[in-house]
Design an enzyme around this catalytic site. Structure first.
Site, PDB file in Angstrom:
ATOM      1  N   ARG A 103       0.881  -1.178   0.000  1.00 53.42           N
ATOM      2  CA  ARG A 103       0.000   0.000   0.000  1.00 53.42           C
ATOM      3  C   ARG A 103       0.910   1.216   0.000  1.00 53.42           C
ATOM      4  O   ARG A 103       1.674   1.405   0.946  1.00 53.42           O
ATOM      5  CB  ARG A 103      -0.931  -0.009   1.211  1.00 53.42           C
ATOM      6  CG  ARG A 103      -1.725   1.268   1.365  1.00 53.42           C
ATOM      7  CD  ARG A 103      -2.879   1.151   2.338  1.00 53.42           C
ATOM      8  NE  ARG A 103      -3.991   0.410   1.739  1.00 53.42           N
ATOM      9  CZ  ARG A 103      -5.224   0.398   2.229  1.00 53.42           C
ATOM     10  NH1 ARG A 103      -5.510   1.048   3.332  1.00 53.42           N
ATOM     11  NH2 ARG A 103      -6.172  -0.298   1.633  1.00 53.42           N
ATOM     12  N   HIS A 130      -7.209   0.824  -6.717  1.00 52.38           N
ATOM     13  CA  HIS A 130      -7.418  -0.090  -5.591  1.00 52.38           C
ATOM     14  C   HIS A 130      -8.036  -1.382  -6.145  1.00 52.38           C
ATOM     15  O   HIS A 130      -9.195  -1.692  -5.908  1.00 52.38           O
ATOM     16  CB  HIS A 130      -8.349   0.563  -4.566  1.00 52.38           C
ATOM     17  CG  HIS A 130      -8.357  -0.108  -3.225  1.00 52.38           C
ATOM     18  ND1 HIS A 130      -7.543  -1.169  -2.910  1.00 52.38           N
ATOM     19  CD2 HIS A 130      -9.096   0.149  -2.114  1.00 52.38           C
ATOM     20  CE1 HIS A 130      -7.784  -1.532  -1.658  1.00 52.38           C
ATOM     21  NE2 HIS A 130      -8.710  -0.755  -1.154  1.00 52.38           N
ATOM     22  N   ASP A 218     -17.567   6.587  -2.067  1.00 53.66           N
ATOM     23  CA  ASP A 218     -16.369   6.440  -1.232  1.00 53.66           C
ATOM     24  C   ASP A 218     -16.187   7.771  -0.512  1.00 53.66           C
ATOM     25  O   ASP A 218     -16.845   8.769  -0.842  1.00 53.66           O
ATOM     26  CB  ASP A 218     -15.158   6.108  -2.139  1.00 53.66           C
ATOM     27  CG  ASP A 218     -13.874   5.832  -1.357  1.00 53.66           C
ATOM     28  OD1 ASP A 218     -13.953   5.605  -0.133  1.00 53.66           O
ATOM     29  OD2 ASP A 218     -12.798   5.848  -1.978  1.00 53.66           O
TER      30      ASP A 218
END
Ligand code: CP
Ligand code: NVA
Length: 299
Positions: A103, A130, A218
């Site tokens: 990440r 992602h 989101d």
């Protein structure tokens, strides 16, 4: 050639569909408590420059269930934090483990690591994509509503990393993606262009949600954008996914959010906690779909 998973486009549509089928099977195996140590003795390194709940726990639990092991490495504890080059770090770590999950703030970090790595590198979120999230989201849709091909998905909110992966998914899984963002918060134009038959911008949240099969949002301020939070709250006024917006979608429409969620901002509490929300299945499926991904890359 070592296969990496830096974006959904690293897999073919056929591979992605097989992976989702496999994820559903692994879910059943786990729920029946049957042993499935198909990656016994294999090691996973997790290098996370940013916070994580779901991604970290699902990879660590997943490799353990598959009979392997994991080590969580924060860059500040590695020599990386004292200036050891990323390429050197990748060469060393990839001689010792079977796959690396990263990440990173910058997508270029994950690309550079992969270029120097002998073993598969998995993107666990960057500023650009992602992809692991979309594996779980696709699994969730397939489980609850069947094939997503030909369906209509509304993205309401920020044109961010998760939105970018939805744009790639629209092309690979052949669904229509309608994206509503405030001016200045649109997704990357080049990515949109590459998926132009499948994904497009619309002018309002209502135009995106009308007759949609799925509504997705989101956070308005992603990790690293904390300083912009107040400005973004102003800019995103009118973009909260509430029940009035959900009522424009099809009667059997579902709601997804990758989490973490901020109730009262990008989503109303009665939507995320209501009957059309599938966010807990979506979160659980991070585990199953990433186990299928690990099997695909390592077995
Ligand atoms: N959705 C997601 O990636 O969550 P985490 O940041 O908790 O890993
Ligand atoms: N867009 C969010 C997703 C978190 C899982 C972020 O990058 O912070």
């Amino acid at each position: 050639m070592t296969r990496h998973f830096l974006s959904l486009l690293d897999m073919t549509p056929k591979e992605l569909r097989l992976l989702i089928e496999r994820a559903m099977t692994l879910k059943k195996i786990l729920h029946r408590r049957e042993p499935h140590e198909y990656l016994r003795g294999r090691s996973l390194a997790l290098i996370f420059e940013k916070s994580s709940t779901r991604t970290r726990v699902s990879f660590e639990a997943g490799i353990t269930q598959l009979g392997g092991n994991s080590m969580f490495l924060s860059p500040s504890e590695l020599q990386l934090g004292r200036g050891e080059p990323l390429g050197d770090t990748a060469r060393v770590i990839s001689r010792m483990v079977d796959a690396v999950v990263i990440r990173a703030r910058l997508h270029s970090t994950v690309e550079a690591f992969a270029a120097a790595s002998q073993v598969p590198v998995i993107n666990a979120l960057t500023d650009r994509f992602h992809p692991c999230q979309l594996l779980a989201d696709m699994q969730t849709y397939f489980e609850l509503r069947g094939d997503i091909a030909g369906r209509t998905v509304a993205w309401v909110g920020d044109g961010n990393n998760v939105c970018h992966s939805w744009i790639n998914a629209a092309r690979l899984f052949q669904f229509t993606l309608r994206i509503a963002t405030p001016k200045g918060y649109e997704p990357d134009a080049g990515l949109l262009q590459a998926s132009s038959g499948a994904a497009s911008l619309v002018d309002t949240p209502a135009a995106a949600a009308r007759d949609a099969d799925l509504v997705v949002t989101d956070t308005w301020a992603s990790m690293g954008q904390e300083a912009e939070k107040e400005v973004r709250i102003q800019a995103f006024a009118g973009y909260c996914v509430d029940n009035a917006l959900m009522d424009l979608a099809r009667p059997d429409a579902i709601f997804m959010h990758c989490l973490p969620a901020y109730r009262g901002l990008e989503v109303a509490a009665d939507v995320i906690d209501g009957p059309r929300s599938v966010v807990w299945d979506e979160a659980e499926n991070r585990l199953h779909s990433q186990k299928a991904l690990l099997e695909f890359l390592l077995a």
